[in-house]
Design a protein around this motif. Sequence first.
Motif, PDB file in Angstrom:
ATOM      1  N   LEU A 154     -18.719  -0.524  57.718  1.00 42.11           N
ATOM      2  CA  LEU A 154     -18.872   0.731  56.973  1.00 42.11           C
ATOM      3  C   LEU A 154     -17.585   1.545  56.978  1.00 42.11           C
ATOM      4  CD1 LEU A 154     -22.454   1.941  57.992  1.00 42.11           C
ATOM      5  CD2 LEU A 154     -21.722   0.973  55.804  1.00 42.11           C
ATOM      6  N   ALA A 155     -16.918   1.586  58.117  1.00 44.77           N
ATOM      7  CA  ALA A 155     -15.666   2.346  58.211  1.00 44.77           C
ATOM      8  C   ALA A 155     -14.594   1.744  57.308  1.00 44.77           C
ATOM      9  CB  ALA A 155     -15.175   2.366  59.659  1.00 44.77           C
ATOM     10  N   ALA A 156     -14.530   0.418  57.247  1.00 49.24           N
ATOM     11  CA  ALA A 156     -13.549  -0.249  56.381  1.00 49.24           C
ATOM     12  C   ALA A 156     -13.785   0.108  54.922  1.00 49.24           C
ATOM     13  CB  ALA A 156     -13.627  -1.757  56.583  1.00 49.24           C
ATOM     14  N   SER A 157     -15.051   0.081  54.505  1.00 47.45           N
ATOM     15  CA  SER A 157     -15.387   0.370  53.116  1.00 47.45           C
ATOM     16  C   SER A 157     -15.173   1.850  52.786  1.00 47.45           C
ATOM     17  CB  SER A 157     -16.838  -0.019  52.843  1.00 47.45           C
ATOM     18  OG  SER A 157     -17.176   0.210  51.495  1.00 47.45           O
ATOM     19  N   LEU A 158     -15.631   2.742  53.675  1.00 46.33           N
ATOM     20  CA  LEU A 158     -15.499   4.174  53.427  1.00 46.33           C
ATOM     21  C   LEU A 158     -14.043   4.630  53.456  1.00 46.33           C
ATOM     22  CD1 LEU A 158     -18.521   5.555  55.495  1.00 46.33           C
ATOM     23  CD2 LEU A 158     -18.290   5.487  53.004  1.00 46.33           C
ATOM     24  N   GLY A 159     -13.254   4.075  54.358  1.00 47.12           N
ATOM     25  CA  GLY A 159     -11.836   4.413  54.411  1.00 47.12           C
ATOM     26  C   GLY A 159     -11.120   4.003  53.136  1.00 47.12           C
ATOM     27  N   THR A 160     -11.446   2.808  52.647  1.00 49.76           N
ATOM     28  CA  THR A 160     -10.856   2.336  51.391  1.00 49.76           C
ATOM     29  C   THR A 160     -11.272   3.226  50.234  1.00 49.76           C
ATOM     30  OG1 THR A 160     -10.859   0.040  52.187  1.00 49.76           O
ATOM     31  CG2 THR A 160     -10.720   0.382  49.801  1.00 49.76           C
ATOM     32  N   PHE A 161     -12.568   3.564  50.175  1.00 46.66           N
ATOM     33  CA  PHE A 161     -13.059   4.389  49.070  1.00 46.66           C
ATOM     34  C   PHE A 161     -12.420   5.780  49.087  1.00 46.66           C
ATOM     35  CE2 PHE A 161     -16.039   7.453  47.237  1.00 46.66           C
ATOM     36  CZ  PHE A 161     -16.168   6.920  45.959  1.00 46.66           C
ATOM     37  N   THR A 162     -12.206   6.333  50.271  1.00 49.45           N
ATOM     38  CA  THR A 162     -11.588   7.655  50.370  1.00 49.45           C
ATOM     39  C   THR A 162     -10.221   7.676  49.703  1.00 49.45           C
ATOM     40  OG1 THR A 162     -12.742   8.124  52.453  1.00 49.45           O
ATOM     41  CG2 THR A 162     -10.794   9.457  51.948  1.00 49.45           C
ATOM     42  N   THR A 163      -9.388   6.692  50.019  1.00 46.64           N
ATOM     43  CA  THR A 163      -8.054   6.647  49.430  1.00 46.64           C
ATOM     44  C   THR A 163      -8.113   6.378  47.931  1.00 46.64           C
ATOM     45  OG1 THR A 163      -7.086   5.859  51.508  1.00 46.64           O
ATOM     46  CG2 THR A 163      -5.807   5.506  49.520  1.00 46.64           C
ATOM     47  N   LEU A 164      -8.974   5.460  47.513  1.00 42.57           N
ATOM     48  CA  LEU A 164      -9.099   5.159  46.085  1.00 42.57           C
ATOM     49  C   LEU A 164      -9.623   6.365  45.315  1.00 42.57           C
ATOM     50  CD1 LEU A 164     -10.522   1.515  46.139  1.00 42.57           C
ATOM     51  CD2 LEU A 164      -8.152   2.256  45.798  1.00 42.57           C
ATOM     52  N   TYR A 165     -10.527   7.123  45.929  1.00 38.58           N
ATOM     53  CA  TYR A 165     -11.058   8.330  45.302  1.00 38.58           C
ATOM     54  C   TYR A 165      -9.944   9.363  45.108  1.00 38.58           C
ATOM     55  CZ  TYR A 165     -13.995  12.428  44.502  1.00 38.58           C
ATOM     56  OH  TYR A 165     -14.572  13.555  43.968  1.00 38.58           O
ATOM     57  N   LEU A 166      -9.077   9.490  46.120  1.00 35.85           N
ATOM     58  CA  LEU A 166      -7.947  10.413  46.011  1.00 35.85           C
ATOM     59  C   LEU A 166      -6.977   9.959  44.922  1.00 35.85           C
ATOM     60  CD1 LEU A 166      -7.272  11.167  49.787  1.00 35.85           C
ATOM     61  CD2 LEU A 166      -8.347  12.658  48.093  1.00 35.85           C
ATOM     62  N   TYR A 167      -6.786   8.641  44.805  1.00 33.61           N
ATOM     63  CA  TYR A 167      -5.960   8.112  43.712  1.00 33.61           C
ATOM     64  C   TYR A 167      -6.560   8.515  42.371  1.00 33.61           C
ATOM     65  CZ  TYR A 167      -2.240   5.116  45.590  1.00 33.61           C
ATOM     66  OH  TYR A 167      -1.084   4.662  46.158  1.00 33.61           O
ATOM     67  N   ALA A 168      -7.883   8.375  42.254  1.00 30.25           N
ATOM     68  CA  ALA A 168      -8.560   8.714  40.997  1.00 30.25           C
ATOM     69  C   ALA A 168      -8.385  10.198  40.674  1.00 30.25           C
ATOM     70  CB  ALA A 168     -10.039   8.360  41.078  1.00 30.25           C
ATOM     71  N   LEU A 169      -8.533  11.065  41.669  1.00 28.27           N
ATOM     72  CA  LEU A 169      -8.377  12.495  41.453  1.00 28.27           C
ATOM     73  C   LEU A 169      -6.946  12.833  41.056  1.00 28.27           C
ATOM     74  CD1 LEU A 169     -10.431  14.150  44.346  1.00 28.27           C
ATOM     75  CD2 LEU A 169     -11.092  13.814  41.962  1.00 28.27           C
ATOM     76  N   PHE A 170      -5.994  12.213  41.734  1.00 26.85           N
ATOM     77  CA  PHE A 170      -4.579  12.505  41.472  1.00 26.85           C
ATOM     78  C   PHE A 170      -4.203  12.141  40.043  1.00 26.85           C
ATOM     79  CE2 PHE A 170      -0.202  10.852  41.317  1.00 26.85           C
ATOM     80  CZ  PHE A 170       0.491  12.016  41.583  1.00 26.85           C
ATOM     81  N   PHE A 171      -4.557  10.930  39.625  1.00 32.08           N
ATOM     82  CA  PHE A 171      -4.181  10.494  38.286  1.00 32.08           C
ATOM     83  C   PHE A 171      -5.007  11.178  37.204  1.00 32.08           C
ATOM     84  CE2 PHE A 171      -1.872   7.245  40.522  1.00 32.08           C
ATOM     85  CZ  PHE A 171      -0.778   7.022  39.701  1.00 32.08           C
ATOM     86  N   ALA A 172      -6.213  11.613  37.535  1.00 29.33           N
ATOM     87  CA  ALA A 172      -7.014  12.348  36.554  1.00 29.33           C
ATOM     88  C   ALA A 172      -6.364  13.690  36.241  1.00 29.33           C
ATOM     89  CB  ALA A 172      -8.427  12.556  37.082  1.00 29.33           C
ATOM     90  N   LYS A 173      -5.734  14.301  37.243  1.00 20.67           N
ATOM     91  CA  LYS A 173      -5.098  15.599  37.043  1.00 20.67           C
ATOM     92  C   LYS A 173      -3.882  15.513  36.130  1.00 20.67           C
ATOM     93  CE  LYS A 173      -6.635  17.864  41.285  1.00 20.67           C
ATOM     94  NZ  LYS A 173      -6.242  18.511  42.558  1.00 20.67           N
ATOM     95  N   ILE A 174      -3.204  14.350  36.109  1.00 21.91           N
ATOM     96  CA  ILE A 174      -2.043  14.207  35.232  1.00 21.91           C
ATOM     97  C   ILE A 174      -2.390  13.372  34.014  1.00 21.91           C
ATOM     98  CG2 ILE A 174      -0.426  14.408  37.158  1.00 21.91           C
ATOM     99  CD1 ILE A 174      -0.001  11.361  36.922  1.00 21.91           C
ATOM    100  N   GLU A 175      -3.686  13.308  33.719  1.00 26.36           N
ATOM    101  CA  GLU A 175      -4.148  12.497  32.609  1.00 26.36           C
ATOM    102  C   GLU A 175      -3.495  12.913  31.295  1.00 26.36           C
ATOM    103  OE1 GLU A 175      -8.418  12.322  30.804  1.00 26.36           O
ATOM    104  OE2 GLU A 175      -8.369  11.124  32.636  1.00 26.36           O
ATOM    105  N   ALA A 176      -3.323  14.219  31.109  1.00 23.95           N
ATOM    106  CA  ALA A 176      -2.731  14.711  29.870  1.00 23.95           C
ATOM    107  C   ALA A 176      -1.278  14.275  29.725  1.00 23.95           C
ATOM    108  CB  ALA A 176      -2.805  16.235  29.832  1.00 23.95           C
ATOM    109  N   GLU A 177      -0.628  13.993  30.863  1.00 17.96           N
ATOM    110  CA  GLU A 177       0.763  13.554  30.838  1.00 17.96           C
ATOM    111  C   GLU A 177       0.867  12.077  31.187  1.00 17.96           C
ATOM    112  OE1 GLU A 177       2.715  16.040  33.600  1.00 17.96           O
ATOM    113  OE2 GLU A 177       2.198  17.906  32.569  1.00 17.96           O
TER     114      GLU A 177
END
Length: 207
Positions: A154-177
Amino acid sequence: MEETKIFLITYFAALLGVVPPGLVNMSVAKTCVKRGKKNGIYMAFGASFIVLLQAALAIMLARYIFDNTYINNVLLRAGLVIFLIMMFYFLLMAQRKRKEVEVTPTSGFRSILKGMMIGVLNIFPIPFFVALAAALNVHGDIEYHLLNNTAFVLAASLGTFTTLYLYALFFAKIEAEGTYFARYSNYFMAALMLILVVITFIRIFSQ
Protein backbone atom coordinates in the motif's frame (compact mmCIF):
# COMPACT_ATOMS: atom_id res chain seq x y z
CA MET A 1 5.23 -0.27 15.19
CA GLU A 2 7.01 -2.49 12.71
CA GLU A 3 4.19 -2.04 10.19
CA THR A 4 4.31 1.75 10.63
CA LYS A 5 8.06 1.78 10.07
CA ILE A 6 7.75 -0.30 6.90
CA PHE A 7 4.87 1.87 5.64
CA LEU A 8 6.63 5.20 6.19
CA ILE A 9 9.97 4.14 4.74
CA THR A 10 8.36 2.53 1.70
CA TYR A 11 5.97 5.46 1.18
CA PHE A 12 8.69 8.10 1.07
CA ALA A 13 11.01 5.85 -0.96
CA ALA A 14 8.28 5.38 -3.58
CA LEU A 15 7.35 9.07 -3.48
CA LEU A 16 10.92 10.21 -4.07
CA GLY A 17 11.62 7.42 -6.57
CA VAL A 18 9.06 8.81 -9.02
CA VAL A 19 10.20 12.45 -8.75
CA PRO A 20 12.92 12.30 -11.46
CA PRO A 21 11.47 12.49 -15.01
CA GLY A 22 10.62 9.00 -16.17
CA LEU A 23 8.27 7.04 -18.40
CA VAL A 24 5.25 7.12 -16.07
CA ASN A 25 5.37 10.65 -14.68
CA MET A 26 6.13 12.26 -18.04
CA SER A 27 3.29 10.27 -19.60
CA VAL A 28 0.99 11.66 -16.90
CA ALA A 29 2.26 15.17 -17.64
CA LYS A 30 1.71 14.70 -21.36
CA THR A 31 -1.83 13.42 -20.75
CA CYS A 32 -2.61 16.44 -18.55
CA VAL A 33 -1.56 18.81 -21.33
CA LYS A 34 -3.39 16.96 -24.10
CA ARG A 35 -6.41 15.49 -22.27
CA GLY A 36 -6.85 17.64 -19.18
CA LYS A 37 -6.07 17.34 -15.47
CA LYS A 38 -8.82 14.83 -14.70
CA ASN A 39 -7.52 12.32 -17.26
CA GLY A 40 -3.99 12.81 -15.96
CA ILE A 41 -5.16 11.90 -12.46
CA TYR A 42 -7.05 8.87 -13.80
CA MET A 43 -3.87 7.78 -15.57
CA ALA A 44 -1.89 8.25 -12.35
CA PHE A 45 -4.42 6.02 -10.57
CA GLY A 46 -4.05 3.28 -13.18
CA ALA A 47 -0.24 3.40 -13.03
CA SER A 48 -0.30 3.35 -9.21
CA PHE A 49 -2.51 0.26 -9.25
CA ILE A 50 0.11 -1.53 -11.35
CA VAL A 51 2.79 -0.39 -8.90
CA LEU A 52 0.76 -2.06 -6.16
CA LEU A 53 0.94 -5.36 -8.07
CA GLN A 54 4.63 -4.85 -8.87
CA ALA A 55 5.42 -4.19 -5.20
CA ALA A 56 3.51 -7.32 -4.20
CA LEU A 57 5.48 -9.36 -6.75
CA ALA A 58 8.75 -7.78 -5.64
CA ILE A 59 8.30 -8.53 -1.95
CA MET A 60 7.33 -12.14 -2.68
CA LEU A 61 10.36 -12.69 -4.90
CA ALA A 62 12.84 -10.48 -3.03
CA ARG A 63 14.78 -13.36 -1.49
CA TYR A 64 15.16 -15.00 -4.91
CA ILE A 65 15.65 -12.07 -7.29
CA PHE A 66 18.14 -10.13 -5.20
CA ASP A 67 20.81 -12.81 -5.49
CA ASN A 68 19.76 -14.35 -8.81
CA THR A 69 21.82 -12.95 -11.68
CA TYR A 70 19.85 -14.86 -14.31
CA ILE A 71 16.49 -13.30 -13.34
CA ASN A 72 18.08 -9.86 -13.17
CA ASN A 73 19.44 -10.31 -16.69
CA VAL A 74 16.06 -11.47 -18.02
CA LEU A 75 14.31 -8.42 -16.56
CA LEU A 76 16.93 -6.04 -17.90
CA ARG A 77 16.87 -7.53 -21.41
CA ALA A 78 13.08 -7.39 -21.47
CA GLY A 79 13.27 -3.74 -20.45
CA LEU A 80 15.85 -3.02 -23.15
CA VAL A 81 13.55 -4.37 -25.87
CA ILE A 82 10.53 -2.47 -24.52
CA PHE A 83 12.42 0.82 -24.34
CA LEU A 84 13.76 0.41 -27.89
CA ILE A 85 10.26 -0.24 -29.23
CA MET A 86 8.84 2.74 -27.38
CA MET A 87 11.66 5.01 -28.53
CA PHE A 88 10.85 4.30 -32.19
CA TYR A 89 7.14 4.65 -31.46
CA PHE A 90 7.57 8.14 -30.01
CA LEU A 91 9.84 9.13 -32.90
CA LEU A 92 7.18 8.03 -35.38
CA MET A 93 4.51 9.91 -33.43
CA ALA A 94 6.69 13.02 -33.43
CA GLN A 95 6.98 12.95 -37.22
CA ARG A 96 3.22 13.08 -37.71
CA LYS A 97 1.94 16.47 -38.76
CA ARG A 98 -0.28 17.96 -36.12
CA LYS A 99 -2.82 20.73 -36.01
CA GLU A 100 -2.85 23.28 -33.21
CA VAL A 101 -2.67 21.38 -29.94
CA GLU A 102 -5.99 21.34 -28.10
CA VAL A 103 -7.11 19.75 -24.87
CA THR A 104 -9.31 16.81 -25.86
CA PRO A 105 -10.83 15.06 -22.85
CA THR A 106 -11.38 11.30 -23.06
CA SER A 107 -13.18 8.84 -20.81
CA GLY A 108 -11.74 8.25 -17.36
CA PHE A 109 -11.80 4.49 -17.88
CA ARG A 110 -9.66 4.80 -21.00
CA SER A 111 -7.16 6.97 -19.12
CA ILE A 112 -7.00 4.42 -16.28
CA LEU A 113 -6.29 1.64 -18.79
CA LYS A 114 -3.60 3.77 -20.42
CA GLY A 115 -2.01 4.35 -17.03
CA MET A 116 -2.07 0.62 -16.33
CA MET A 117 -0.47 -0.10 -19.71
CA ILE A 118 2.33 2.42 -19.08
CA GLY A 119 2.78 0.95 -15.61
CA VAL A 120 3.15 -2.57 -17.03
CA LEU A 121 5.75 -1.37 -19.56
CA ASN A 122 7.75 0.27 -16.80
CA ILE A 123 9.56 -2.65 -15.18
CA PHE A 124 12.01 -0.58 -13.09
CA PRO A 125 9.79 -0.54 -9.95
CA ILE A 126 10.21 -4.30 -9.55
CA PRO A 127 14.01 -4.32 -8.94
CA PHE A 128 13.61 -1.04 -7.01
CA PHE A 129 11.13 -2.55 -4.56
CA VAL A 130 13.08 -5.80 -4.40
CA ALA A 131 16.16 -3.85 -3.30
CA LEU A 132 14.05 -1.81 -0.86
CA ALA A 133 12.53 -4.95 0.67
CA ALA A 134 15.98 -6.45 1.05
CA ALA A 135 17.30 -3.22 2.61
CA LEU A 136 14.46 -3.12 5.14
CA ASN A 137 15.36 -6.65 6.20
CA VAL A 138 19.14 -6.27 6.01
CA HIS A 139 19.57 -7.60 9.56
CA GLY A 140 17.05 -10.39 9.07
CA ASP A 141 14.89 -9.17 11.96
CA ILE A 142 11.75 -8.30 9.98
CA GLU A 143 9.15 -10.95 9.28
CA TYR A 144 7.22 -10.31 6.11
CA HIS A 145 3.87 -11.69 7.21
CA LEU A 146 0.55 -10.54 5.74
CA LEU A 147 0.29 -7.28 7.72
CA ASN A 148 3.84 -6.18 6.92
CA ASN A 149 3.43 -7.13 3.28
CA THR A 150 0.18 -5.16 3.07
CA ALA A 151 1.84 -2.10 4.61
CA PHE A 152 4.71 -2.36 2.10
CA VAL A 153 2.46 -2.77 -0.94
CA LEU A 154 0.00 0.00 0.00
CA ALA A 155 2.81 2.42 0.84
CA ALA A 156 4.50 1.74 -2.51
CA SER A 157 1.29 2.44 -4.42
CA LEU A 158 0.25 5.49 -2.37
CA GLY A 159 3.73 7.03 -2.52
CA THR A 160 3.77 6.64 -6.29
CA PHE A 161 0.27 8.09 -6.64
CA THR A 162 1.17 11.10 -4.48
CA THR A 163 4.02 12.12 -6.77
CA LEU A 164 2.04 11.42 -9.95
CA TYR A 165 -0.87 13.45 -8.57
CA LEU A 166 1.48 16.38 -7.93
CA TYR A 167 2.77 16.03 -11.50
CA ALA A 168 -0.83 16.20 -12.73
CA LEU A 169 -1.55 19.32 -10.66
CA PHE A 170 1.67 21.03 -11.76
CA PHE A 171 1.13 20.49 -15.47
CA ALA A 172 -2.58 21.30 -15.23
CA LYS A 173 -1.67 24.75 -13.89
CA ILE A 174 0.49 25.50 -16.94
CA GLU A 175 -1.99 23.92 -19.31
CA ALA A 176 -2.67 27.25 -21.00
CA GLU A 177 1.05 27.55 -21.75
CA GLY A 178 1.49 23.86 -22.53
CA THR A 179 1.49 24.12 -26.32
CA TYR A 180 5.29 23.91 -26.56
CA PHE A 181 5.48 20.86 -24.29
CA ALA A 182 2.64 19.10 -26.08
CA ARG A 183 4.16 19.80 -29.48
CA TYR A 184 7.59 18.43 -28.61
CA SER A 185 6.62 15.90 -25.93
CA ASN A 186 7.10 12.93 -28.28
CA TYR A 187 10.69 13.99 -28.99
CA PHE A 188 11.24 14.35 -25.25
CA MET A 189 9.78 10.91 -24.60
CA ALA A 190 11.93 9.38 -27.38
CA ALA A 191 15.04 10.98 -25.83
CA LEU A 192 14.01 9.61 -22.43
CA MET A 193 13.62 6.12 -23.92
CA LEU A 194 17.12 6.42 -25.45
CA ILE A 195 18.57 7.33 -22.05
CA LEU A 196 16.82 4.32 -20.48
CA VAL A 197 18.15 2.09 -23.29
CA VAL A 198 21.72 3.28 -22.60
CA ILE A 199 21.36 2.84 -18.83
CA THR A 200 19.85 -0.63 -19.23
CA PHE A 201 22.54 -1.62 -21.75
CA ILE A 202 25.28 -0.53 -19.32
CA ARG A 203 23.64 -2.41 -16.45
CA ILE A 204 23.40 -5.60 -18.53
CA PHE A 205 27.09 -5.65 -19.44
CA SER A 206 28.41 -4.37 -16.12
CA GLN A 207 27.11 -7.35 -14.13
